[in-house]
Write an enzyme that holds these catalytic residues in place. Structure first.
Site, PDB file in Angstrom:
ATOM      1  N   LYS A  87       5.266  -6.709  -0.021  1.00 54.57           N
ATOM      2  CA  LYS A  87       4.878  -7.096  -1.374  1.00 54.57           C
ATOM      3  C   LYS A  87       5.270  -8.545  -1.610  1.00 54.57           C
ATOM      4  O   LYS A  87       6.378  -8.952  -1.283  1.00 54.57           O
ATOM      5  CB  LYS A  87       5.565  -6.205  -2.417  1.00 54.57           C
ATOM      6  CG  LYS A  87       5.114  -4.760  -2.403  1.00 54.57           C
ATOM      7  CD  LYS A  87       5.836  -3.972  -3.502  1.00 54.57           C
ATOM      8  CE  LYS A  87       5.409  -2.525  -3.510  1.00 54.57           C
ATOM      9  NZ  LYS A  87       6.125  -1.743  -4.560  1.00 54.57           N
ATOM     10  N   ASN A 116       9.001  -1.302   5.397  1.00 56.08           N
ATOM     11  CA  ASN A 116       8.703  -0.685   6.688  1.00 56.08           C
ATOM     12  C   ASN A 116       7.208  -0.617   6.977  1.00 56.08           C
ATOM     13  O   ASN A 116       6.792  -0.741   8.133  1.00 56.08           O
ATOM     14  CB  ASN A 116       9.289   0.730   6.722  1.00 56.08           C
ATOM     15  CG  ASN A 116      10.800   0.732   6.813  1.00 56.08           C
ATOM     16  OD1 ASN A 116      11.365   0.238   7.773  1.00 56.08           O
ATOM     17  ND2 ASN A 116      11.456   1.276   5.806  1.00 56.08           N
ATOM     18  N   ASP A 176      16.399  -3.758   0.126  1.00 53.53           N
ATOM     19  CA  ASP A 176      15.536  -3.191  -0.909  1.00 53.53           C
ATOM     20  C   ASP A 176      16.330  -2.266  -1.826  1.00 53.53           C
ATOM     21  O   ASP A 176      16.110  -2.235  -3.046  1.00 53.53           O
ATOM     22  CB  ASP A 176      14.355  -2.453  -0.284  1.00 53.53           C
ATOM     23  CG  ASP A 176      14.782  -1.394   0.733  1.00 53.53           C
ATOM     24  OD1 ASP A 176      15.905  -1.472   1.268  1.00 53.53           O
ATOM     25  OD2 ASP A 176      13.969  -0.484   1.001  1.00 53.53           O
ATOM     26  N   THR A 221      -1.025  28.181   5.520  1.00 53.55           N
ATOM     27  CA  THR A 221      -0.090  27.247   6.166  1.00 53.55           C
ATOM     28  C   THR A 221      -0.128  25.863   5.525  1.00 53.55           C
ATOM     29  O   THR A 221       0.911  25.241   5.274  1.00 53.55           O
ATOM     30  CB  THR A 221      -0.408  27.144   7.671  1.00 53.55           C
ATOM     31  OG1 THR A 221      -0.298  28.433   8.263  1.00 53.55           O
ATOM     32  CG2 THR A 221       0.571  26.200   8.359  1.00 53.55           C
TER      33      THR A 221
END
Length: 259
Positions: free
Chosen positions: A30, A26, A112, A188
């Site tokens: 490779k 995505n 994959d 946060t």
């Protein structure tokens, strides 16, 4: 046989098995070169297309290749590979596999995911296996000792979770991975960091613990771009192998193409 003839024969045998492996994901692609079972080189490309490949052909005497993609197939790339390789496999649901697939919709199964399962089964045959791929998504693949791919799960990856919290709320900041992760956040930013990272760790360890109730001797492979980030955080013992999908693709290529 003369010394020169012996050398030429040895050299011919050496290059006869040089494979080109392309795994298009995505966010990156490779590319690896294998001599039989041994990886000789690997590359990662953010932007990938047919224009990248000629330089690899100039560097290595490639004879066989496989192209796997989780996005749209690049027809121009396929045409180039078909013209320049002796044997070429485009990895789709029609390709023969060295494992039995029990997934109900194999045509929708990510290539994959399947390649990772094949790679694990190749490295540890005759074992019950769980493959965790920590990338854009986190996937879980289960392969039993008979070599059957039973199925798996998909959840958002670490970076995806960080971005989702930022994009789908009004005030939460975008947080990125860090080495030091508290158990409980004190502001946060650290609350998001701890929630995402510790949540993933608990998720992974939880799947492993649950599956080991049914498969006591389960072996676990961890792969993907964030594999080493989570390897040391899991309480369970695992094999970290960032090249597992490439290994599986090479195995699938060898399984389909005779020398």
């Amino acid at each position: 046989m003369s010394v020169i003839s012996s050398f030429l024969f040895f050299f011919a045998e050496k290059i006869r098995h040089v494979n080109l492996i392309i795994e298009q994901g995505n966010t990156s692609t490779k590319v690896a070169v294998y001599n039989k079972k041994h990886m000789e080189a690997s590359f990662v490309f953010k932007d990938f297309g047919v224009e990248v490949i000629p330089s690899i052909f100039k560097e290595y005497p490639l004879t066989k290749g496989i192209y796997s993609t989780v996005i749209d197939k690049d027809d121009e790339l396929v045409a180039y590979l078909e013209s320049n390789l002796r044997d070429f496999v485009f990895f789709d649901e029609k390709v023969s596999l060295p494992v039995k697939v029990q997934y109900k919709t194999p045509e929708t199964l990510g290539r994959d995911r399947l390649a990772a399962a094949v790679g694990a089964n190749y490295l540890q045959p005759g074992k019950d296996l769980l493959v965790i791929d920590a990338g854009t998504a986190i996937t879980y693949e289960l392969i039993d000792a008979s070599g059957s791919y039973l199925g798996g799960n998909i959840s958002p990856g670490m970076t995806t979770r960080f971005r989702a919290l930022n994009q789908f709320t009004r005030k939460l900041p975008l947080v990125v991975e860090q080495e030091d992760v508290p158990l409980v956040g004190t502001d946060t930013e650290t609350a998001i960091l701890a929630g995402v990272v510790n949540g993933i760790v608990c998720e992974m360890d939880g799947y492993i613990d649950l599956l080991r109730l049914k498969y006591p001797n389960l072996l676990v492979f961890l792969t993907g771009g964030h594999s080493f980030y989570f390897e040391r955080r899991l309480k369970n013992s695992i094999f970290a192998d960032i090249n597992l999908v490439l290994t599986g693709l090479n195995r699938i290529l060898e399984y389909n193409v005779e020398d």
